[in-house]
Design a protein around this motif. Structure first.
Motif, PDB file in Angstrom:
ATOM      1  N   GLY A   1     -17.341   4.656 -11.758  1.00 36.29           N
ATOM      2  CA  GLY A   1     -15.926   4.836 -12.034  1.00 36.29           C
ATOM      3  C   GLY A   1     -15.116   3.551 -11.974  1.00 36.29           C
ATOM      4  O   GLY A   1     -13.915   3.576 -12.190  1.00 36.29           O
TER       5      GLY A   1
ATOM      6  N   ALA B   1      -9.524   3.941 -10.990  1.00 30.43           N
ATOM      7  CA  ALA B   1      -9.114   5.006 -11.901  1.00 30.43           C
ATOM      8  C   ALA B   1      -7.662   5.410 -11.646  1.00 30.43           C
ATOM      9  O   ALA B   1      -7.166   5.331 -10.533  1.00 30.43           O
TER      10      ALA B   1
ATOM     11  N   PHE C   1      -6.561  -3.231 -22.566  1.00 32.28           N
ATOM     12  CA  PHE C   1      -5.796  -2.700 -21.442  1.00 32.28           C
ATOM     13  C   PHE C   1      -4.590  -3.615 -21.239  1.00 32.28           C
ATOM     14  O   PHE C   1      -4.744  -4.797 -20.952  1.00 32.28           O
TER      15      PHE C   1
ATOM     16  N   PHE D   1       2.848  -4.018 -15.950  1.00 32.65           N
ATOM     17  CA  PHE D   1       3.125  -2.836 -15.143  1.00 32.65           C
ATOM     18  C   PHE D   1       4.235  -2.045 -15.826  1.00 32.65           C
ATOM     19  O   PHE D   1       5.241  -2.600 -16.236  1.00 32.65           O
TER      20      PHE D   1
ATOM     21  N   THR E   1       4.676   2.918 -10.266  1.00 37.52           N
ATOM     22  CA  THR E   1       3.841   2.325 -11.306  1.00 37.52           C
ATOM     23  C   THR E   1       2.376   2.477 -10.898  1.00 37.52           C
ATOM     24  O   THR E   1       2.080   3.101  -9.868  1.00 37.52           O
ATOM     25  N   THR E   2       1.470   1.953 -11.701  1.00 40.15           N
ATOM     26  CA  THR E   2       0.040   2.136 -11.456  1.00 40.15           C
ATOM     27  C   THR E   2      -0.653   0.788 -11.475  1.00 40.15           C
ATOM     28  O   THR E   2      -0.415  -0.012 -12.369  1.00 40.15           O
ATOM     29  N   ILE E   3      -1.489   0.535 -10.495  1.00 37.05           N
ATOM     30  CA  ILE E   3      -2.266  -0.696 -10.568  1.00 37.05           C
ATOM     31  C   ILE E   3      -3.733  -0.419 -10.826  1.00 37.05           C
ATOM     32  O   ILE E   3      -4.262   0.621 -10.444  1.00 37.05           O
ATOM     33  N   GLY E   4      -4.374  -1.371 -11.519  1.00 36.95           N
ATOM     34  CA  GLY E   4      -5.799  -1.304 -11.791  1.00 36.95           C
ATOM     35  C   GLY E   4      -6.525  -2.060 -10.711  1.00 36.95           C
ATOM     36  O   GLY E   4      -5.918  -2.623  -9.835  1.00 36.95           O
ATOM     37  N   PRO E   5      -7.849  -2.097 -10.767  1.00 43.45           N
ATOM     38  CA  PRO E   5      -8.681  -1.538 -11.818  1.00 43.45           C
ATOM     39  C   PRO E   5      -9.238  -0.163 -11.482  1.00 43.45           C
ATOM     40  O   PRO E   5      -9.993   0.358 -12.297  1.00 43.45           O
TER      41      PRO E   5
ATOM     42  N   ARG F   1     -13.851  -0.324 -13.105  1.00 50.25           N
ATOM     43  CA  ARG F   1     -13.473  -0.919 -14.380  1.00 50.25           C
ATOM     44  C   ARG F   1     -13.675  -2.423 -14.298  1.00 50.25           C
ATOM     45  O   ARG F   1     -13.357  -3.040 -13.288  1.00 50.25           O
TER      46      ARG F   1
ATOM     47  N   LEU G   1      -1.425 -10.214  -8.154  1.00 52.04           N
ATOM     48  CA  LEU G   1      -0.755  -9.219  -9.005  1.00 52.04           C
ATOM     49  C   LEU G   1       0.715  -9.559  -9.193  1.00 52.04           C
ATOM     50  O   LEU G   1       1.251  -9.429 -10.281  1.00 52.04           O
TER      51      LEU G   1
ATOM     52  N   HIS H   1       0.835  -1.193   0.000  1.00 49.87           N
ATOM     53  CA  HIS H   1       0.000   0.000   0.000  1.00 49.87           C
ATOM     54  C   HIS H   1       0.881   1.258   0.000  1.00 49.87           C
ATOM     55  O   HIS H   1       1.848   1.338   0.744  1.00 49.87           O
TER      56      HIS H   1
ATOM     57  N   ILE I   1      -7.314  -7.613 -13.424  1.00 50.38           N
ATOM     58  CA  ILE I   1      -8.523  -7.584 -12.608  1.00 50.38           C
ATOM     59  C   ILE I   1      -8.877  -9.030 -12.334  1.00 50.38           C
ATOM     60  O   ILE I   1      -9.081  -9.802 -13.252  1.00 50.38           O
TER      61      ILE I   1
ATOM     62  N   GLY J   1      -5.141  -3.049   3.216  1.00 52.02           N
ATOM     63  CA  GLY J   1      -4.849  -4.048   2.189  1.00 52.02           C
ATOM     64  C   GLY J   1      -4.583  -3.451   0.830  1.00 52.02           C
ATOM     65  O   GLY J   1      -4.724  -2.239   0.615  1.00 52.02           O
ATOM     66  N   ILE J   2      -4.186  -4.313  -0.085  1.00 48.57           N
ATOM     67  CA  ILE J   2      -3.924  -3.901  -1.463  1.00 48.57           C
ATOM     68  C   ILE J   2      -4.392  -5.036  -2.359  1.00 48.57           C
ATOM     69  O   ILE J   2      -4.197  -6.211  -2.036  1.00 48.57           O
ATOM     70  N   ALA J   3      -5.076  -4.685  -3.443  1.00 45.99           N
ATOM     71  CA  ALA J   3      -5.796  -5.672  -4.247  1.00 45.99           C
ATOM     72  C   ALA J   3      -4.970  -6.902  -4.604  1.00 45.99           C
ATOM     73  O   ALA J   3      -3.874  -6.784  -5.159  1.00 45.99           O
TER      74      ALA J   3
ATOM     75  N   ASN K   1      -0.921  -6.871 -14.186  1.00 45.81           N
ATOM     76  CA  ASN K   1      -1.857  -5.850 -13.713  1.00 45.81           C
ATOM     77  C   ASN K   1      -3.279  -6.278 -14.051  1.00 45.81           C
ATOM     78  O   ASN K   1      -3.959  -5.664 -14.869  1.00 45.81           O
TER      79      ASN K   1
END
Lengths: 445, 445
Positions: B90, A137, B125, B129, A131-135, B92, B193, A66, B183, B23-25, B181
């Protein structure tokens, strides 16, 4: 250092990554012997943490945590290098390293001298890869590749306390990759963009912090010594007050005399209660220990020995590298501790006929069944095969010859003394297992 | 699956990462027993690749490689999921998974039903990463975290061929982290991930590809069976023609009957010459093998068994999980293969007095000296201590009691049969080492 780099590439220990596309800055791949050596170094570290003692547990936390982790740890605000750009050549340099930096690019007016580059003012450049993680925005999901494994340990402190049935003093150990977007002077695997760390956070009652700091300084020095690094190439250096990181009450570096000079091999830091206090404040959760016996409640202090896998591998390689002369021929030999050697024993049939290969293959299989890393080689003259093994640091070579077929014995050659003895092939797995347990000292002066 | 997740968290095998920050996805951390189990799985894989055979070498390539790697491999253009955005909430979603997706966010008009979300058209998409490395100017330094370890092997094919003195058929094996990356529907560690892969690329003469594809299908099925997965929970499923990846001539999945149903445990693919040909074209360098014996020059074909560490760990846990009743009490037990069990033996003093702890600690030390993962536990009633070990899959428990002090024997309890036998403490390290080598079958029906 050139000789080490050359040997590493020639024998496939370590070589530049993505070479077929021209390489990628300060990034290396490990080949067969490099992987085996690295695994032995990591195993030796785990043994010293988990097997030799009962007060440490293992952890493997994720690389991407996180993002608030790095707010709390101070990395987001403060983990920066001061950088300047050249308006002419477009390159970027560390403002505090301009004296040792060189511009090698056209159209710099004076290649090789950054002092003649047209430099901007220094700007702080964060060393974390982003970097960027989805999903979700884009704006909400900026994350970072961890710049150290330590923070994952602090995040999980309370969880581990819950299931591990431990009380301070106890430690949490972790081996894993970290990433730093650094401009480096390119000293091979001394400093790389991605690197493996072996970190252990030792949680102690506050009044025991000084004791355990001294304990871990000694323990870590001993670890390197026992694995063969020569005493006069190893030293402890305490950080001056103005050198200390923001989180540290005291830090000492274990330094090794690399070909580039005395440099940090490992840092041992007394981090106090900085990290647990920071994460507690940012997460709004108490990170402390309640001692039911004494009725005391406290935030443990933390002693951290933080070692690098690649840097250790480099030190062991540098320390082991040697050249001598055998029968008028120059020999390159890695005098590695047998426990670190990628291959423990080579099994060599003297001839490629007369039953030698069959007997050698049977011995090779018996050694592997006993979990001893053995390599079978029947290609070329026996002297040349010995040299190939010397170069990768194989401590013993067992040669199968005519006598083997008569009495079951093989010749066992020692990499360092060059002595040869006859030993029953059937006894070899047990004999080598015993020797691998024995203490060892580098034969280098 | 809930029971597995709950056990994993309670005993510290695996738990959500960054929990103190919410947490983180789809990211998990491994605790003590999880790390030990994972290390055994990886060791078993390395043994099957490097020790059981002589035609495979090891590699450890970097996570961040030159970006042209992913142009050549096809990942930059084609490694995508079709995604739709909801204009209201918003969020995805995967366009091809809308039937199993749920919107749990306000202000969605109908939470839980994406069919009522206001969705955009699907867009491709990319699953890699992306990050930026310095020190060159931003526009030139976009790089990617590898989505698979395989490409690092292809990049190094020629280098490895140079130093490894190999000729096809031979393999290059690698264990390391990859990143996607994605979903995901959140099936615990089935898809995360970041994840660790165990991949091996086996390079063969083109006319031997079919033979080696069949060979590796069998070999990989056998590996899982020998480590205890039950035959009726394991199957091979060949991909249909329309399911095949762009690089593949043939692929079969080793599938395991997870609690979520039959799902891919490992893919075994015949990749043909796709990868070497692509990299050769993009790098402008020949990636082929010249056989001096036959005078033939060819681009080797590649057979790839690609396994996931986390997914294997999950399968071994699911297969091992069991509940039974002892003396009217429910017991949770992990019937893991002894070689995979995080702890091999628990050493338990019957009492915390009368010399039991001292004798037990001596036995514990002797076991660790013999490199057998032992755990000492003196806390609580003996039955409760047995249950704790059952729950983490410890195959044996050695109890030190009054008789131990008289005749040097201990009680050895078997996790599965619950039988107890007396055995000399001095013989225990050797006895367990032997048992750990023996073949094993799950006692579950």
């Amino acid at each position: 250092m050139d000789k080490i780099v050359s040997l590493c590439k020639r024998r496939g220990f370590v070589f530049p990554a993505s070479e077929i596309y021209g390489g990628i800055a300060n990034t290396y791949d490990y080949g067969h012997y490099g992987v085996l050596l690295k695994r032995e170094v990591i195993d030796a570290w785990w043994r010293s943490m988990l097997v030799a003692r009962d007060d440490i547990v293992a952890l493997d936390s994720a690389i991407i945590q996180h993002p608030r982790t790095w707010e709390a740890s101070g990395h987001l605000a403060g983990f920066t290098d001061p950088l300047v750009d050249c308006r002419t050549c477009g390159l970027r340099f560390r403002a505090d390293h301009l004296d040792v930096s060189a511009c090698g690019r056209r159209p710099s007016k004076h290649p090789g001298q950054t002092s003649d580059c047209d430099l901007t003012e220094a700007r702080a450049f964060n060393l974390m890869f982003q970097t960027t993680i989805g999903p979700v925005a884009e704006e909400g999901a900026t994350v970072f590749l961890r710049p150290e494994t330590a923070q994952g340990i602090f995040l999980d402190f309370k969880t581990v306390l819950g299931f591990a049935r431990r009380k301070p003093p106890f430690g949490i150990a972790q081996v894993g990759k970290s990433f730093r977007n650094e401009i480096t002077p390119g000293n091979f695997i001394f400093r790389t963009l991605e690197f493996e760390q072996m970190e252990m956070e030792f949680f102690v009652p506050p009044d025991e912090a000084e004791h355990w700091y001294e304990h871990w300084l000694r323990a870590r020095m001993d670890w390197y010594s026992e694995l063969g690094l020569r005493g006069d190439h190893l030293r402890l250096r305490a950080h001056d007050a103005d050198e200390l990181s923001h989180y540290s009450c005291a830090t000492s570096d274990v330094e090794y005399l690399f070909p580039i000079g005395w440099s940090e091999l490992e840092g041992v830091a007394n981090r106090g209660d900085f990290d647990l206090t920071q994460h507690a404040a940012h997460a709004g959760e108490k990170l402390e220990y309640f001692d039911q016996g004494s009725g005391q409640r406290y935030v443990p202090h933390v002693i951290e020995p933080a070692a690098g896998v690649g840097r250790s591998v480099l030190a062991f390689l540098c320390d082991a590298y040697d050249e001598d002369e055998i029968g008028g021929e120059l020999r390159t030999v890695l005098r590695l501790h047998p426990r670190l050697a990628p291959v423990k024993v080579a099994v060599l049939p003297l001839l490629r006929k007369d039953g030698h290969p069959e007997a050698a293959r049977a011995l090779h299989a018996a050694l592997k069944a006993a979990a001893i890393q053995s390599e079978y080689d029947e290609g070329g003259a026996i002297g040349r095969r010995y040299r190939r093994q010397d170069e990768i640091g194989t401590p013993w070579a067992a040669t199968v010859d005519h006598q083997t077929l008569q009495d079951g014995t093989v010749t066992l050659r020692d990499r360092d003394t060059l002595e040869q003895e006859r030993i029953a092939a059937a006894d070899l797995p047990g004999e080598l297992a015993t020797r691998l347990q024995a203490p060892w000292r580098s034969p280098k002066p």
